[in-house]
Design an enzyme around this catalytic site. Sequence first.
Site, mmCIF file in Angstrom:
data_model
loop_
_atom_site.group_PDB
_atom_site.id
_atom_site.type_symbol
_atom_site.label_atom_id
_atom_site.label_comp_id
_atom_site.label_asym_id
_atom_site.label_seq_id
_atom_site.Cartn_x
_atom_site.Cartn_y
_atom_site.Cartn_z
ATOM 1 N N ASP A 86 0.739 -1.089 -0.129
ATOM 2 C CA ASP A 86 -0.072 0.006 -0.119
ATOM 3 C C ASP A 86 0.921 1.265 0.053
ATOM 4 O OD1 ASP A 86 -2.173 -1.553 0.149
ATOM 5 O OD2 ASP A 86 -2.917 -1.031 2.191
ATOM 6 N N ASP A 141 4.016 1.677 -1.016
ATOM 7 C CA ASP A 141 4.588 2.043 -2.404
ATOM 8 C C ASP A 141 3.738 2.257 -3.455
ATOM 9 O OD1 ASP A 141 6.959 1.270 -1.136
ATOM 10 O OD2 ASP A 141 7.299 -0.728 -2.459
ATOM 11 N N TYR A 142 2.520 2.005 -3.463
ATOM 12 C CA TYR A 142 1.079 1.991 -4.312
ATOM 13 C C TYR A 142 0.972 3.711 -3.989
ATOM 14 C CZ TYR A 142 -2.972 1.973 -7.200
ATOM 15 O OH TYR A 142 -3.823 2.194 -8.087
ATOM 16 N N ASP A 143 1.068 4.204 -2.763
ATOM 17 C CA ASP A 143 0.534 5.269 -2.434
ATOM 18 C C ASP A 143 1.635 6.235 -3.128
ATOM 19 O OD1 ASP A 143 -1.687 4.623 -1.005
ATOM 20 O OD2 ASP A 143 -1.036 4.881 0.840
ATOM 21 N N LEU A 168 -10.166 7.733 -0.567
ATOM 22 C CA LEU A 168 -9.887 8.590 0.307
ATOM 23 C C LEU A 168 -8.580 9.123 0.235
ATOM 24 C CD1 LEU A 168 -11.578 7.249 3.775
ATOM 25 C CD2 LEU A 168 -12.734 8.753 2.146
ATOM 26 N N GLU A 210 -13.084 6.413 13.083
ATOM 27 C CA GLU A 210 -13.496 5.095 13.044
ATOM 28 C C GLU A 210 -12.373 4.211 12.399
ATOM 29 O OE1 GLU A 210 -16.092 4.821 9.107
ATOM 30 O OE2 GLU A 210 -16.889 5.691 10.601
ATOM 31 N N LYS A 212 -9.905 1.879 10.411
ATOM 32 C CA LYS A 212 -10.044 1.710 8.864
ATOM 33 C C LYS A 212 -9.817 0.233 8.708
ATOM 34 C CE LYS A 212 -7.863 2.943 4.455
ATOM 35 N NZ LYS A 212 -7.613 1.866 4.205
ATOM 36 N N ASP A 257 -9.096 -3.385 7.383
ATOM 37 C CA ASP A 257 -8.150 -3.992 6.007
ATOM 38 C C ASP A 257 -8.786 -5.256 5.741
ATOM 39 O OD1 ASP A 257 -6.204 -3.710 4.475
ATOM 40 O OD2 ASP A 257 -4.602 -4.598 5.716
ATOM 41 N N GLU A 291 -17.372 -2.914 5.334
ATOM 42 C CA GLU A 291 -15.847 -3.761 5.039
ATOM 43 C C GLU A 291 -16.315 -5.127 5.377
ATOM 44 O OE1 GLU A 291 -12.086 -2.979 3.389
ATOM 45 O OE2 GLU A 291 -13.910 -1.883 3.509
ATOM 46 N N TYR A 343 -20.385 1.084 7.669
ATOM 47 C CA TYR A 343 -19.805 2.690 8.095
ATOM 48 C C TYR A 343 -20.244 3.547 6.933
ATOM 49 C CZ TYR A 343 -16.206 1.095 4.698
ATOM 50 O OH TYR A 343 -15.721 0.497 3.460
ATOM 51 N N LYS A 396 -3.273 6.993 7.863
ATOM 52 C CA LYS A 396 -2.591 5.490 7.835
ATOM 53 C C LYS A 396 -1.552 5.322 8.939
ATOM 54 C CE LYS A 396 -3.997 3.976 3.706
ATOM 55 N NZ LYS A 396 -3.344 3.355 2.700
ATOM 56 N N CYS A 411 22.331 -12.342 -17.332
ATOM 57 C CA CYS A 411 21.030 -12.507 -16.892
ATOM 58 C C CYS A 411 21.184 -13.942 -16.148
ATOM 59 C CB CYS A 411 20.010 -12.629 -18.059
ATOM 60 S SG CYS A 411 18.410 -13.746 -17.904
ATOM 61 N N CYS A 413 19.055 -16.787 -18.917
ATOM 62 C CA CYS A 413 19.534 -17.030 -20.325
ATOM 63 C C CYS A 413 21.065 -16.775 -20.482
ATOM 64 C CB CYS A 413 18.516 -16.462 -21.542
ATOM 65 S SG CYS A 413 18.912 -14.585 -21.572
ATOM 66 N N CYS A 472 18.109 -7.682 -18.794
ATOM 67 C CA CYS A 472 18.854 -8.655 -19.923
ATOM 68 C C CYS A 472 18.460 -8.325 -21.320
ATOM 69 C CB CYS A 472 18.180 -9.958 -19.452
ATOM 70 S SG CYS A 472 18.087 -11.220 -20.715
ATOM 71 N N CYS A 500 14.918 -15.183 -23.884
ATOM 72 C CA CYS A 500 15.158 -15.607 -22.470
ATOM 73 C C CYS A 500 13.673 -16.243 -21.990
ATOM 74 C CB CYS A 500 15.197 -14.111 -21.767
ATOM 75 S SG CYS A 500 15.299 -14.370 -20.218
#
Length: 777
Positions: A46, A48-50, A96, A129, A131, A133, A189, A241, A329, A423, A426, A441, A447
């Site tokens: 999460d 890294d995605y954010d 959010l 409230e 959050k 998961d 949820e 919620y 978070k 690599c 290969c 590579c 490959c």
Amino acid sequence: MLNRAMALTPVESLNEVEAEAELARLAAEMAAHDAAYAEAAPTVSDADYDAMKARNLAIETRFPALVRSDSPSLKVGAPVSTQFTEVRHGVPMLSLDNAFEAADVTDFVARIRRFLNLPADEVVAFTAEPKIDGLSANLRYEDGVLVQGATRGDGRAGEDITANLKTIADIPHRLNGKGWPARIEVRGEVYAPNDAFAAFNAEAEAAGRRTYANPRNFAAGSLRQIDPTVTAARPLRFFAYAWGETSEPFAETQAGALEAFEAWGFPVNPRSVRVEGSDGLIDVYRGLETDRAGLGYDIDGVVYKVDRLDWQTRLGFVSRSPRWAIAHKFPAQQATTVLEGIDIQVGRTGSLTPVARLAPVTVGGVVVRNATLHNEDEIARKDVRIGDTVVLQRAGDVIPQIVSVVLDKRPADALPYVFPTHCPVCGSEAVREGDDVRRRCTGGLICSAQLIERLKHFVSRRAFDIEGLGEKQLSAFHDRGWIHEPADIFRLARDADKLDALRAEDGYGETSVRNLVAGIDARRVISLERLIFGLGIRDIGDQTSLLLARHFGDWASFHAAAMEAASGIPSPEWTQLAEGHGVSPRTLSVMAAATLSPADPWPEAPIDQKLALAFPGIAAPARRALGPLAVDWAGIVELARIAREDGPSMTLGEIAGIAGVGPVAARAVADFFHEPHNQAVVAALLAELTTVQDAERPKSDTAVTGKTVVFTGALERFTRDEAKARAESLGAKVSGSVSKKTDYLVAGPGAGSKLADAQKHGVAVLTEDEWLALIGG
């Protein structure tokens, strides 16, 4: 990703071409992560995605004209799976914005006060409230009866999983009490308690069945079972919620709405509480952070919502998020363990990714055995060595990463890690280009690690779009030795022995075989842009493929230019020379034009003076850059030769000069066709095709030629891709954002901020029918 982002070019340093390429990369990468998340198999944390989402938004803010139609900032949630019926939500299920520090919460409250223009003594109350998961669900009740249940999906539409949701005891089939609207979407949820999840995994592992990485994946996978009896056997719970579409108001405050849900028979989280001001919110956050481990279910933060519903209405939404709510978070969870080894994984594009092999350790209730090390620069920066005790962080409860090394526990014989230059699959050379932090590579389609992913790309919807060929079939055919390159797909359709084997050994029916052959044969006629995109050339997306196709017009012209560009790739020495500070194209031209004697005509002159005499007119900054590269007269003569003979060909420059293509994509084309094995793959493929259709030239005499068009909302008459392709074929430019230069905004249902921007700038707003009338249907 967080660490990877630190190695990326800062947003403020990007030029427009680099920004466009980065937005394309982020859109593709995040779409892949969304698809994996939709199948309960997330591939990124999460956090890294954010970080990717924040980088995308920052680039779009700096370059608003570059916002893509498939931008992650325009999306909510994940794609809708094809195994369930699509359900459109009465009101979109928005995501959010996130807060990570106490200062973010203070700013959030301050923004609320400023927007509402509240006096200093006016109290702002919120509900806070946990959050949860888990997996969001939308429950539609009519006259108090549950008639439909769906996942959030992409926010506009989700998957119809009514039968599965009805198996959860916490979800009432009929509402209790009174006061409920005749029609309402109740949202909440679905989650799995930690102890029940652990018991399920232990039993599944003992029986040799699939286990899940964490309760969230478990809940998502359980709800997407085709057989509801499987879901019924899973220990799932539900907290209500929020709500979506409703036929009439039923509360005046968020807290009052939660009380109504509870009265109607829904479980409401007992830790939800009404508080005042930012201090009250932060106190709740700290309390839940302390109690997190003992709650019995996973949470990854706290959600704050303005309590008064009339204020929520006034605050409204910005982009895809409400102004009146935010998710605070929790920081990533950490533990220490021993790094037992480093394995190298090879991805579809050939990138070599180091993965840490760890002594198993539990972090936040999940047993972790592997962690990402991102790239070789990160390994060197952190000086991670095999045998080290490392600090492990599980950011967002999905993919862990190594934060640091505990140096006082380092073994005496631990050696610096040497990243492989070939690599591991290969044996081809693995190289780094320019500022790319990834080593790749060069084996391409030879490959095996890249092959299936490259073939998946080849048959994908925007490439050759071959019906009936997915990862499962490609993997099975490759395992049998039938498919090693794209041409093999077409050979298969004419191989009677292999087709008979499919019928006899693989259980294919006659209709299935006939459909497979028809799907393959249908693509023996292919458009030029689809062919270019299908080759899987790095940095060449579908839009760049279209630009290349339109510029060259036909395959013969494109192929000839690509081969000429491949023969004119600049040498590493020329690239180093050209990248020197102050070394301009004019400087290179002066150096290339110089006629120098092998004998030094000015033996006593210092090097800076020799450079000035050898290359008259070049500026002092260029001479300073050249000095370290030419320590004597022979070095100066060699620099002149490099400038004259080792630079890029004119054709490579031509490709780079195509509007929207640029030097990175041009070099990718040249590199691809420079490799003999890629040339052989392309030649074999062309031998199997019947026709490569010339590119369609944009029309120049239509009602929208030269006009800038933006599409927004949930288009109903055509897909976003269809709308964009049609507009571009009529000579229009399709943009992702509205500005004063926009001519038309085509707005479908649910149009939001772009519609407001259009009204602000006086842009003509058209319905889908009006747009079709304008362009002639």
